[in-house]
Design an enzyme around this catalytic site. Sequence first.
Site, short mmCIF file in Angstrom:
data_model
loop_
_atom_site.label_atom_id
_atom_site.label_comp_id
_atom_site.label_asym_id
_atom_site.label_seq_id
_atom_site.Cartn_x
_atom_site.Cartn_y
_atom_site.Cartn_z
CD GLU A 219 -8.18 1.88 7.59
OE1 GLU A 219 -9.07 2.23 6.90
OE2 GLU A 219 -7.81 0.99 6.58
CG HIS B 68 -3.79 2.11 5.16
ND1 HIS B 68 -3.84 1.32 4.36
CD2 HIS B 68 -4.47 1.43 6.82
CE1 HIS B 68 -5.06 0.99 4.15
NE2 HIS B 68 -5.36 0.83 5.12
CG HIS C 144 -1.53 1.51 1.09
ND1 HIS C 144 -1.52 2.74 2.29
CD2 HIS C 144 -2.78 1.78 0.80
CE1 HIS C 144 -2.76 3.52 2.10
NE2 HIS C 144 -3.44 2.86 1.09
CD GLU D 213 -8.17 -3.44 7.89
OE1 GLU D 213 -8.16 -1.97 7.82
OE2 GLU D 213 -8.97 -3.91 8.53
#
Length: 299
Positions: free
Chosen positions: A283, A268, A225, A266
């Site tokens: 996240e 990022h 990402h 998650e």
Amino acid sequence: MIHEKRIAGPGAGPYDLTLGPDGALWVTMVHAGQIARLARDGHLDSYQLTPASCGPSIITEGPDGAMWFTRNGDHQIGRIALDGETASFPVPTPDSGPFGITTGPDGALWFTEMNGDRIGRITTDGAITEYPLPAPQALPAAITAGVDQAVWFTLTQANAIGRITPSGQITLHPLPTPGAAPVGICGTADGAIWFVEIAAGQIGRIRTDGRIEEFPLPDRGARPHAIIADPPTGGCWFSAWAAGRIGHITPDGKIDEYDLPTPSSEPHGLAVAGDGTVHVALETGGLARLERAAVDPEN
């Protein structure tokens, strides 16, 4: 070893982070509509934005010493001073969806408009100029300054890397892999621009002459990402969102990956401190920290 620290509930959404000139970590809370500041001594401050649905996304240090960020939910560019005072500037194009932001070589900030298919430029006094892209529905995402006095950005749906000069001249470079969907992007001191291909599971590099190389991840479904330069090694760190990992790639393409303590966290945005410590926004409500002493990517 990687340490995790919870700074918010799972609904707040720490999304991106960067080190400010005060040595603190500044974090966007995309779902809560907040900016958080984590001091080196562990003290945490949170600053509520209005409306809470403004969707603060990517944050960067501006040329004026304040922190600038995109408000993807209400289509504005935000500014927060080190004392917590905030301001915002509406993007002229309606429903533009600003996302990536970086300080350019000209003393202004440059940002992407995901919905507006434009690259924007904002001065520190709030004056905004927009440059339409030569590709429709391109979905411009992340953006970074290069050492070539230009700004580089990813076009997720157009499957290309773009370059814009301070005068607004735009060049697009299509990727070799179809449907790769580039998202994160960063520059390194040697002049290379690195990016992640979220749909192809690859790390890419483009030189200023347009030459592109791609490096497949061991897990092609990891959904890389974000990516950031790692000055101590000349390589980059990246987040693997779907796999719950962070990874490192050297200038010659060697990849090492490290599992986060919470697999479904998650990851990022990333930031690298002066001592090489890697910070990652999770996240699901936390931040991760990887100490340079614990992991040597050169080995």
